[in-house]
Design a protein around this motif. Structure first.
Motif, PDB file in Angstrom:
ATOM      1  N   LEU A 112      36.536 -28.815 -26.813  1.00  0.00           N
ATOM      2  CA  LEU A 112      35.768 -28.903 -26.404  1.00  0.00           C
ATOM      3  C   LEU A 112      34.977 -29.445 -27.035  1.00  0.00           C
ATOM      4  O   LEU A 112      33.891 -30.458 -26.919  1.00  0.00           O
ATOM      5  N   PHE A 113      34.845 -29.441 -28.546  1.00  0.00           N
ATOM      6  CA  PHE A 113      35.262 -30.523 -29.315  1.00  0.00           C
ATOM      7  C   PHE A 113      34.950 -31.555 -28.987  1.00  0.00           C
ATOM      8  O   PHE A 113      33.767 -32.624 -29.177  1.00  0.00           O
ATOM      9  N   GLN A 117      32.748 -34.822 -28.760  1.00  0.00           N
ATOM     10  CA  GLN A 117      32.719 -35.817 -29.764  1.00  0.00           C
ATOM     11  C   GLN A 117      31.840 -37.013 -29.011  1.00  0.00           C
ATOM     12  O   GLN A 117      31.486 -38.599 -29.546  1.00  0.00           O
ATOM     13  N   LEU A 118      32.351 -37.155 -28.177  1.00  0.00           N
ATOM     14  CA  LEU A 118      33.012 -38.847 -26.519  1.00  0.00           C
ATOM     15  C   LEU A 118      32.003 -39.422 -25.888  1.00  0.00           C
ATOM     16  O   LEU A 118      32.072 -40.610 -26.254  1.00  0.00           O
ATOM     17  N   VAL A 119      31.018 -37.871 -26.014  1.00  0.00           N
ATOM     18  CA  VAL A 119      29.867 -38.931 -25.450  1.00  0.00           C
ATOM     19  C   VAL A 119      28.917 -39.567 -26.324  1.00  0.00           C
ATOM     20  O   VAL A 119      28.366 -41.049 -26.435  1.00  0.00           O
ATOM     21  N   ASP A 120      28.752 -38.707 -28.093  1.00  0.00           N
ATOM     22  CA  ASP A 120      28.359 -39.226 -28.941  1.00  0.00           C
ATOM     23  C   ASP A 120      29.103 -41.284 -29.441  1.00  0.00           C
ATOM     24  O   ASP A 120      28.614 -42.038 -29.759  1.00  0.00           O
ATOM     25  N   MET A 121      30.578 -40.878 -29.287  1.00  0.00           N
ATOM     26  CA  MET A 121      31.122 -42.780 -29.199  1.00  0.00           C
ATOM     27  C   MET A 121      30.695 -43.496 -27.823  1.00  0.00           C
ATOM     28  O   MET A 121      30.631 -44.453 -28.453  1.00  0.00           O
ATOM     29  N   ARG A 201      35.083 -57.883 -25.433  1.00  0.00           N
ATOM     30  CA  ARG A 201      35.707 -56.410 -26.560  1.00  0.00           C
ATOM     31  C   ARG A 201      35.510 -55.246 -26.161  1.00  0.00           C
ATOM     32  O   ARG A 201      35.642 -53.482 -26.401  1.00  0.00           O
ATOM     33  N   ILE A 202      33.938 -55.292 -26.283  1.00  0.00           N
ATOM     34  CA  ILE A 202      33.281 -53.395 -25.926  1.00  0.00           C
ATOM     35  C   ILE A 202      32.967 -53.554 -24.922  1.00  0.00           C
ATOM     36  O   ILE A 202      33.276 -52.181 -24.618  1.00  0.00           O
ATOM     37  N   GLN A 203      33.593 -53.719 -23.977  1.00  0.00           N
ATOM     38  CA  GLN A 203      34.006 -53.341 -22.270  1.00  0.00           C
ATOM     39  C   GLN A 203      35.250 -52.402 -22.372  1.00  0.00           C
ATOM     40  O   GLN A 203      35.195 -51.402 -21.907  1.00  0.00           O
ATOM     41  N   ASP A 204      36.556 -53.297 -23.116  1.00  0.00           N
ATOM     42  CA  ASP A 204      37.096 -52.519 -23.391  1.00  0.00           C
ATOM     43  C   ASP A 204      37.519 -51.477 -23.964  1.00  0.00           C
ATOM     44  O   ASP A 204      38.082 -50.717 -23.363  1.00  0.00           O
ATOM     45  N   MET A 205      36.698 -51.013 -25.055  1.00  0.00           N
ATOM     46  CA  MET A 205      36.894 -50.019 -25.748  1.00  0.00           C
ATOM     47  C   MET A 205      35.770 -48.262 -24.654  1.00  0.00           C
ATOM     48  O   MET A 205      36.155 -47.686 -24.834  1.00  0.00           O
ATOM     49  N   LEU A 206      34.440 -49.121 -24.300  1.00  0.00           N
ATOM     50  CA  LEU A 206      33.925 -48.277 -23.585  1.00  0.00           C
ATOM     51  C   LEU A 206      34.477 -47.995 -21.969  1.00  0.00           C
ATOM     52  O   LEU A 206      34.889 -46.678 -21.769  1.00  0.00           O
ATOM     53  N   GLU A 207      35.945 -48.429 -21.676  1.00  0.00           N
ATOM     54  CA  GLU A 207      36.889 -48.120 -20.770  1.00  0.00           C
ATOM     55  C   GLU A 207      37.069 -47.046 -21.183  1.00  0.00           C
ATOM     56  O   GLU A 207      38.152 -46.537 -20.558  1.00  0.00           O
ATOM     57  N   ARG A 208      38.169 -47.518 -22.427  1.00  0.00           N
ATOM     58  CA  ARG A 208      39.313 -46.180 -22.888  1.00  0.00           C
ATOM     59  C   ARG A 208      38.293 -44.788 -23.681  1.00  0.00           C
ATOM     60  O   ARG A 208      38.912 -44.381 -23.062  1.00  0.00           O
ATOM     61  N   ALA A 215      40.257 -38.030 -19.716  1.00  0.00           N
ATOM     62  CA  ALA A 215      42.147 -37.029 -20.086  1.00  0.00           C
ATOM     63  C   ALA A 215      41.528 -35.516 -20.972  1.00  0.00           C
ATOM     64  O   ALA A 215      42.419 -34.350 -20.779  1.00  0.00           O
ATOM     65  N   VAL A 216      40.534 -35.702 -21.354  1.00  0.00           N
ATOM     66  CA  VAL A 216      39.989 -34.440 -22.336  1.00  0.00           C
ATOM     67  C   VAL A 216      39.674 -33.600 -21.233  1.00  0.00           C
ATOM     68  O   VAL A 216      40.000 -32.187 -21.262  1.00  0.00           O
ATOM     69  N   LYS A 217      38.466 -34.029 -20.635  1.00  0.00           N
ATOM     70  CA  LYS A 217      38.556 -33.297 -18.817  1.00  0.00           C
ATOM     71  C   LYS A 217      39.316 -31.810 -18.278  1.00  0.00           C
ATOM     72  O   LYS A 217      39.720 -31.053 -18.355  1.00  0.00           O
ATOM     73  N   PHE A 218      40.182 -33.151 -17.779  1.00  0.00           N
ATOM     74  CA  PHE A 218      41.119 -32.639 -17.822  1.00  0.00           C
ATOM     75  C   PHE A 218      41.967 -31.535 -18.420  1.00  0.00           C
ATOM     76  O   PHE A 218      42.648 -30.814 -18.014  1.00  0.00           O
TER      77      PHE A 218
END
Length: 247
Positions: A112-113, A117-121, A201-208, A215-218
């Motif tokens: 959950l944490f 955090q991934l939203v902020d990332m 590179r930015i697009q690649d990071m966004l996709e990751r 994956a975290v939600k699952f």
């Protein structure tokens, strides 16, 4: 048997109801008039004396009854929270991205944490500076920067020139116009540098980040699907606090 996600779903409602009912009970106990009662009857000294009807005020709140009700209210809250926290101790799941286990046996509370955090990332990555797409960039490894190919431009200087409109005579001086001519005196070689990042590179990071969020939600859903381990804490706590001392 109930699942952890079911306990989490009802916990908020139980908390809200418990708070409201406990607040009502607390306010009732702060009103002395509701706890007090009286019964009065009048007896004249003799049969000829004036008679008055009996008077009475009923006790509306009984502290012991409210204690019992409070115990019931809070016991529900204590039990569901204890059950949730106890189950959370063993509610775990793997975070799997592209078929690879990135994090193993992650507790549901940490998932959950991580999700928050991934939203902020994601917001952080979206705001990363991007290289100017109108330029062609190549890496400059020596400076750890991006650079453009050198562009050469001429440096010019204005030099005055004379244009004789009319030759001099013995009666009149020559008529001369002065004009300026741009003469190349050197060359500029310009290279632009940037510490920004390529759009790819930015697009690649966004996709990751988005893959990891999924994956975290699952994983959280899987962890929250664990069967609950019920824990009764309310009766023990309030039986001790509200219980009468042995005589």
């Amino acid at each position: 048997m109930a699942k952890l996600n079911q306990i989490i779903a009802v916990e908020k409602g139980i908390k809200s109801r418990s708070h409201q009912e406990l607040s009502d009970a607390h306010h009732a106990l702060q009103k002395p008039a509701l706890l007090a009662g009286i019964s009065r009857t009048y007896q004249p000294k003799d049969e000829e004396g004036e008679k008055f009807p009996p008077e009475s005020t009923r006790v509306q709140v009984r502290a012991e009854e409210l204690l019992k009700k409070t115990q019931e209210i809070l016991s529900r809250l204590f039990d569901v929270t204890a059950t949730k926290d106890l189950t959370n101790c063993r509610a775990k799941a793997d975070v799997v991205v592209d078929g690879r286990v990135l994090l193993k046996n992650v507790p549901a509370t940490y998932l959950l944490f991580l999700e928050k955090q991934l939203v902020d990332m994601q917001t952080f990555v979206k705001k990363l500076p991007e290289l100017d797409p109108s330029e062609s960039w190549v890496p400059d490894h020596a400076q750890n920067l991006w650079a453009t190919e050198p562009v050469q431009t001429a440096k010019t200087k204005k030099v005055p020139r004379n244009h004789i409109k009319a030759e001099a005579t013995d009666k009149h001086p020559a008529q001369v116009d002065v004009y300026y001519e741009d003469i190349v005196v050197g060359y500029w070689k310009t290279v632009k540098y940037s510490g920004a990042l390529p759009a790819s590179r930015i697009q690649d990071m966004l996709e990751r980040v988005e893959k990891l969020q999924q994956a975290v939600k699952f994983a959280r859903e899987e962890a929250n699907n664990a069967e609950v381990e019920e824990m009764k804490a309310g009766d023990a706590v309030f039986g001790y606090v509200f219980g009468e001392r042995p005589r």
